[in-house]
Design an enzyme around this catalytic site. Structure first.
Site, short mmCIF file in Angstrom:
data_model
loop_
_atom_site.label_atom_id
_atom_site.label_comp_id
_atom_site.label_asym_id
_atom_site.label_seq_id
_atom_site.Cartn_x
_atom_site.Cartn_y
_atom_site.Cartn_z
CE LYS A 1 -3.91 1.78 2.81
NZ LYS A 1 -4.62 1.62 3.90
CB SER B 1 -7.57 3.48 2.87
OG SER B 1 -6.84 3.00 3.96
CB SER C 1 -8.07 0.48 5.82
OG SER C 1 -8.72 1.83 6.07
#
Length: 576
Positions: free
Chosen positions: A124, A199, A223
């Protein structure tokens, strides 16, 4: 004039970063643009353990794996816009891989063993890799590469993993869809008009397309779990200290009231378990001072033969689950009961009371950290923007609005009253309330005699782009709650939305049930479109207590085994 200059600087930085990304893609050798060969199809079908075994045996070269997954990554990027940085060549140049099949440092047992040799792992955007940006969607962070890599990246590279791309995240991270001015919008691979979640939306989309074996994301309020649910992949968020999390950036740096943890996602449960096990066996506490030295302890709930007790949490006190998500949960509970497990409705301590504590802790600064990182004219995802707007509203106005909404909508009145900046004294009081709430959960769980809790990961399937002002952060209660409790929680896909059976009852929006809902639930239900959502994945969340990562993983295996006996096997069908 000055604002105009800063605004132009923002958009110039975004354009430069987009141009750099496209240049890196265009500069790749032509081989990455060719269709997968029959050999590459076979490589792509290998499990994580098979991939490592074949690379160690010299049957498959890491370069062949990289070419295979590189091709899939480029397809995923075209389909979903999910990557920020490409590191195909760099992944092959790390010491544990470059001299394949021989380890170059015989003094290092980890280098010699290389437990993740040849495994493609995406990272990420928020997690530091030396020489690469960690933007968290903010243009001010563009072209400021991290000087050192995070603990998990260093462990992965020592273990022989192929860290080949970074993946997209929304501006400021606290959102329900993955979108930023820098990288644009990430789509759901099952339907590009719908979101991949947030996210860790880029990583979930990449996994669903087969562009990575493992994604390393982060989870504060769901997330990794919500994107896993939206995109039909597997995830497991551990308790704080179990998985290496040191070495990344966040828009809430320094937050302690609710743990922000690093967590993996995978394209199968077997790969997820194998990855967790191999990371813990690599002694992550030697890389990360925040990681607890707890060895991996194998658990086999199925071999024990004992039937488990599952508590079903049907409501979070904010948004009732949609028909589609309720059905996915019913499919699981029915399969468990059929195999002799005990499944009971679980009435936890008041969930909304707990969520209120958590929201106040996360936004105790009034949203100032998120706001302060924005450049002039830079936009936030709608879910984040709406929370910041609420926080910015003068308190006397919020008190007036709360007074007039108290009888008709107590939840909205509560939100209006509590969402404002807190003093140090306030935060300490909230932490004390949180600890008391955690104690109440512990007591309730113990007296109920539960092994695990089942819930929906989110009340809805993936929703259309741009609708996160209605499907806002307060719809994430089912995941945020277990972050605040620091419980272990995993998500596995079960089935798909079916327009024939998952629709709302006729006249629902004019019904008493709808009229009695709070404003958050009404807004969310206004976007529930079973026709458009048809074919999107649906998952369930499996929850255990703190530090029960091995047991929750086994519980997920029990669920899948029971589903399989009933003829329900989730098979992703992204055309990538």
């Amino acid at each position: 004039m000055i604002f105009s200059l800063f605004s132009r600087s923002h958009w110039h930085a975004c354009l430069q970063k987009q141009t750099e990304r496209q240049f890196d893609i265009d500069s790749l050798p032509p081989a990455y643009s060719a269709p997968l060969s029959s050999l590459e199809e076979k490589i792509h079908a290998l499990s994580l353990s098979q991939l490592v075994s074949d690379c160690k045996a010299g049957v498959i070269a890491p370069s062949e794996v990289m070419l295979t997954y590189g091709k899939k990554t480029l397809i995923a990027q075209k389909l979903a816009n999910c990557i920020t940085d490409i590191m195909f060549d760099e992944a092959l140049q790390i010491p544990s891989v470059v001299n394949w099949p021989h380890a170059i440092d015989p003094e290092s047992s980890l280098a010699r063993d290389r437990p993740l040799l040849g495994v493609p792992v995406s990272i990420k955007d928020t997690i530091d890799i030396a020489g690469h940006d960690s933007t968290i969607g903010y243009s001010r962070n563009v072209f400021h590469p991290a000087p050192t890599s995070s603990a998990i990246v260093r462990l992965l590279q020592d273990a022989g993993a192929l860290v080949h791309v970074k993946t997209t995240a929304p501006t400021g991270l606290l959102g329900m869809e993955t979108v930023s001015d820098i990288f644009g919008r990430t789509s759901n691979p099952y339907n590009n008009a719908y979101t991949s979640g947030a996210s860790t939306g880029g990583g979930a989309a990449l996994l669903a397309c087969g562009g990575s074996k493992i994604e390393i994301g982060s989870d504060l309020g769901g997330s990794v779990r919500i994107p896993a649910h939206f995109c039909g992949v597997w995830s497991l968020k551990g308790s704080a200290g179990r998985f290496p999390s040191w070495g990344g950036v966040s828009s809430v740096q320094g937050l302690e009231g609710v743990p922000l943890v690093t967590a993996p996602m995978a394209g199968s449960l077997a790969d997820l378990e194998e990855f967790w096990k191999r990371v813990v066996e690599a002694k992550p506490w030697e890389y990360d001072h925040t990681c607890l030295p707890i060895p991996w302890k194998s658990v086999d709930l199925q071999e024990e033969g004992r039937k488990l007790k599952w508590g079903v949490m049907l409501e979070d006190g904010v948004v009732p689950p949609s028909p589609a998500c309720r059905r996915a949960l019913r499919v699981v509970t029915a399969a468990l009961r059929k195999q002799g497990h005990e499944v009971v409705d679980f009435s936890p301590p008041d969930v909304w009371s707990g969520l209120k504590i958590g929201y106040q802790l996360v936004f105790s600064d009034g949203g100032e950290q998120i706001r302060s990182l924005l450049s002039p004219s830079e936009t936030l995802p709608k879910a984040s923007a709406s929370i910041l707007s609420l926080l910015s509203l003068p308190r006397f106005i919020k008190r007036i609005l709360a007074y007039f909404s108290r009888n008709s909508d107590p939840l909205t009145a509560d939100a209006l009253q509590i969402m404002h900046p807190k003093s140090v004294k306030d935060v300490r009081a909230l932490n004390a309330q949180k600890e008391a709430y955690q104690a109440a959960w512990h007591e309730k769980w113990t007296e109920s005699g539960l092994d695990f809790i089942l819930s929906v990961p989110h009340p809805f399937p993936a929703f259309k782009h741009g609708e996160s002002e209605k499907v806002n952060l307060m719809t994430a209660g089912f995941t945020f709650l277990f972050s605040m409790l620091d419980y272990t929680a995993g998500v596995l896909p079960v089935t798909f939305v079916d327009k024939e059976i998952d629709g709302l009852p006729d006249g629902f929006l004019a019904s008493r049930e709808y009229a009695s809902m709070n404003a958050v639930a009404k807004g969310a239900y206004s976007v529930y479109d079973v026709e458009g959502m048809h074919g999107l994945p649906l998952g369930v969340q499996v929850v255990g207590r703190r530090m029960e990562e091995e047991r929750v993983m086994e519980a997920m295996k029990v669920v899948e085994a029971c589903l399989k006996r009933e003829g329900t096997v989730f098979i992703g069908h992204v055309k990538a």
